[in-house]
Design a protein around this motif. Sequence first.
Motif, mmCIF file in Angstrom:
data_model
loop_
_atom_site.group_PDB
_atom_site.id
_atom_site.type_symbol
_atom_site.label_atom_id
_atom_site.label_comp_id
_atom_site.label_asym_id
_atom_site.label_seq_id
_atom_site.Cartn_x
_atom_site.Cartn_y
_atom_site.Cartn_z
ATOM 1 N N ILE A 72 -6.136 -0.995 -10.253
ATOM 2 C CA ILE A 72 -6.182 -1.000 -8.779
ATOM 3 C C ILE A 72 -7.386 -2.065 -8.122
ATOM 4 C CG2 ILE A 72 -6.604 0.464 -6.688
ATOM 5 C CD1 ILE A 72 -5.392 2.750 -7.976
ATOM 6 N N GLY A 73 -8.488 -1.839 -9.001
ATOM 7 C CA GLY A 73 -9.583 -2.785 -8.607
ATOM 8 C C GLY A 73 -9.265 -3.985 -8.794
ATOM 9 N N ARG A 74 -8.398 -4.429 -9.751
ATOM 10 C CA ARG A 74 -8.335 -5.932 -10.044
ATOM 11 C C ARG A 74 -7.295 -6.457 -9.011
ATOM 12 N NH1 ARG A 74 -9.254 -4.596 -15.561
ATOM 13 N NH2 ARG A 74 -7.253 -3.865 -15.819
ATOM 14 N N TRP A 75 -6.382 -5.623 -8.586
ATOM 15 C CA TRP A 75 -5.596 -5.853 -7.435
ATOM 16 C C TRP A 75 -6.182 -6.005 -5.944
ATOM 17 C CZ3 TRP A 75 -3.898 -2.923 -3.234
ATOM 18 C CH2 TRP A 75 -2.668 -3.366 -2.564
ATOM 19 N N LEU A 76 -7.113 -5.167 -5.783
ATOM 20 C CA LEU A 76 -7.835 -5.334 -4.708
ATOM 21 C C LEU A 76 -8.849 -6.568 -4.644
ATOM 22 C CD1 LEU A 76 -9.059 -1.493 -4.221
ATOM 23 C CD2 LEU A 76 -7.491 -2.702 -2.917
ATOM 24 N N SER A 77 -9.109 -6.858 -5.714
ATOM 25 C CA SER A 77 -10.218 -8.271 -5.905
ATOM 26 C C SER A 77 -9.405 -9.365 -5.478
ATOM 27 C CB SER A 77 -10.920 -8.145 -7.139
ATOM 28 O OG SER A 77 -9.602 -8.524 -8.305
ATOM 29 N N ARG A 78 -8.001 -9.320 -5.484
ATOM 30 C CA ARG A 78 -7.094 -10.410 -4.858
ATOM 31 C C ARG A 78 -7.363 -10.629 -3.556
ATOM 32 N NH1 ARG A 78 -1.183 -10.716 -7.727
ATOM 33 N NH2 ARG A 78 -1.906 -11.102 -10.118
ATOM 34 N N GLY A 79 -8.062 -10.104 -2.824
ATOM 35 C CA GLY A 79 -8.428 -10.294 -1.351
ATOM 36 C C GLY A 79 -7.083 -10.026 -0.511
ATOM 37 N N GLY A 80 -6.926 -10.906 0.556
ATOM 38 C CA GLY A 80 -5.955 -10.856 1.495
ATOM 39 C C GLY A 80 -5.853 -9.656 2.266
ATOM 40 N N GLY A 81 -7.038 -9.041 2.373
ATOM 41 C CA GLY A 81 -7.063 -7.776 3.153
ATOM 42 C C GLY A 81 -6.562 -6.787 2.712
ATOM 43 N N ARG A 82 -6.384 -6.727 1.197
ATOM 44 C CA ARG A 82 -5.528 -5.679 0.370
ATOM 45 C C ARG A 82 -6.496 -4.328 0.885
ATOM 46 N NH1 ARG A 82 -4.093 -9.722 -2.258
ATOM 47 N NH2 ARG A 82 -1.975 -9.706 -3.273
ATOM 48 N N ARG A 83 -7.940 -4.195 0.808
ATOM 49 C CA ARG A 83 -8.552 -3.089 0.666
ATOM 50 C C ARG A 83 -8.606 -2.546 2.209
ATOM 51 N NH1 ARG A 83 -9.864 1.237 0.951
ATOM 52 N NH2 ARG A 83 -11.658 2.230 0.219
ATOM 53 N N ASP A 84 -8.550 -3.255 3.149
ATOM 54 C CA ASP A 84 -8.253 -2.815 4.500
ATOM 55 C C ASP A 84 -6.887 -2.184 4.740
ATOM 56 O OD1 ASP A 84 -11.006 -3.119 5.185
ATOM 57 O OD2 ASP A 84 -10.364 -5.306 5.886
ATOM 58 N N LYS A 85 -5.997 -2.561 3.947
ATOM 59 C CA LYS A 85 -4.435 -2.021 4.328
ATOM 60 C C LYS A 85 -4.330 -0.695 3.713
ATOM 61 C CE LYS A 85 -2.653 -6.836 4.373
ATOM 62 N NZ LYS A 85 -1.740 -7.585 3.822
ATOM 63 N N ILE A 86 -5.255 0.042 2.860
ATOM 64 C CA ILE A 86 -4.932 1.054 2.131
ATOM 65 C C ILE A 86 -5.952 2.372 2.425
ATOM 66 C CG2 ILE A 86 -3.583 0.009 0.321
ATOM 67 C CD1 ILE A 86 -5.834 0.615 -1.690
ATOM 68 N N VAL A 87 -5.384 3.591 2.233
ATOM 69 C CA VAL A 87 -6.459 4.610 2.136
ATOM 70 C C VAL A 87 -6.565 4.786 0.481
ATOM 71 C CG1 VAL A 87 -6.766 7.124 2.729
ATOM 72 C CG2 VAL A 87 -5.828 5.509 4.429
ATOM 73 N N LEU A 88 -7.821 4.566 -0.017
ATOM 74 C CA LEU A 88 -7.953 4.811 -1.435
ATOM 75 C C LEU A 88 -8.571 6.288 -1.605
ATOM 76 C CD1 LEU A 88 -7.889 3.215 -4.119
ATOM 77 C CD2 LEU A 88 -10.081 2.430 -3.522
#
Length: 329
Positions: A72-88
């Motif tokens: 999940i961390g490597r997916w989030l590190s791809r950027g594109g606002g991924r972290r802000d789109k999910i409740v982790l």
Amino acid sequence: MQYAHLGRSGLKVSRLALGTMNFGDATDEAAAFAIMEAAVDAGINLFDTADVYGGPQSPGMKQGYGLSEEIIGRWLSRGGGRRDKIVLATKLYQPMGLGPNDKYLSAYKIRRAAEASLRRLRTDHIDLYQMHHVDRSTPWEEIWQAMEQLVREGKITYVGSSNFAGWQIATAQSEARARNFLGLVSEQSLYNLTARTIELEVVPALRHHGIGLIPWSPLGGGLLGGVLKKSENGRRVSAQTRQTVERHRPRLEAYETLCADIGAEPADVALAWLLHNPVLTSVLTGPRTPEQLTAGLRAFDVHLPDDALKRLDEIWPGPGGEAPEAYAW
């Protein structure tokens, strides 16, 4: 996608949650990335993991420990606002090593576990930090003090529980209230048509305290996913699964007949039945492929009329209602 408040909090989460226990084990990284992309595209924003997910969850078998979080961390590190789109959401409690303090819920373990999860997830905060099981040897004063510190530091936002009994939920909330702390906002419990024990005391406790229910194993380990039809079509099942199927065969036959009568897939009916419960916030699904994730969305289109709900109760009876009326006058 439908959304609901996470318990009594102001946070809204998707009514289907993405469970990632298979990431790193049954699901490789490429497939996991595809599943997460498909989840976001479908409007699913609650992503659930745990520090032990990714491989064997037994002391001394560290292969895979933390791998789900790392993926999940490597997916989030791809950027594109991924972290802000999910409740982790992630969890702690289970052994992450062989040391005497590598497990459970001491303040020492909570701090170290949170820091380690943040590193693996490549983020600065966890939205929902869940206790994977109750720790009977650690006082609530210590647990809440440690969680409050993480909240003050901005490392976690909400706290949840998993596999708690009703009285443990009530105790936790009483202790949190005395500290002017929000306490629990969610509880993950085993709950499906084949496993309804929590209707006795956990569900009433959640309703009373305004805590959201997030069921795990919604398909009963595959029993509610059309196992009879799949086996008839040549799908291989383990010896243990065959024994379980034979033990429940009359009920499974009646269940799959009901599903055929209302024109819905068994898995969709099982999810729709859970979503029918007003205490429930989100159903935790664990797809191994993007196709399985997409299939789960069909549950929102299933309407269960009163007669179907009655038949489901007859096939898979619960404990008889809530305690104490379920067993006393």
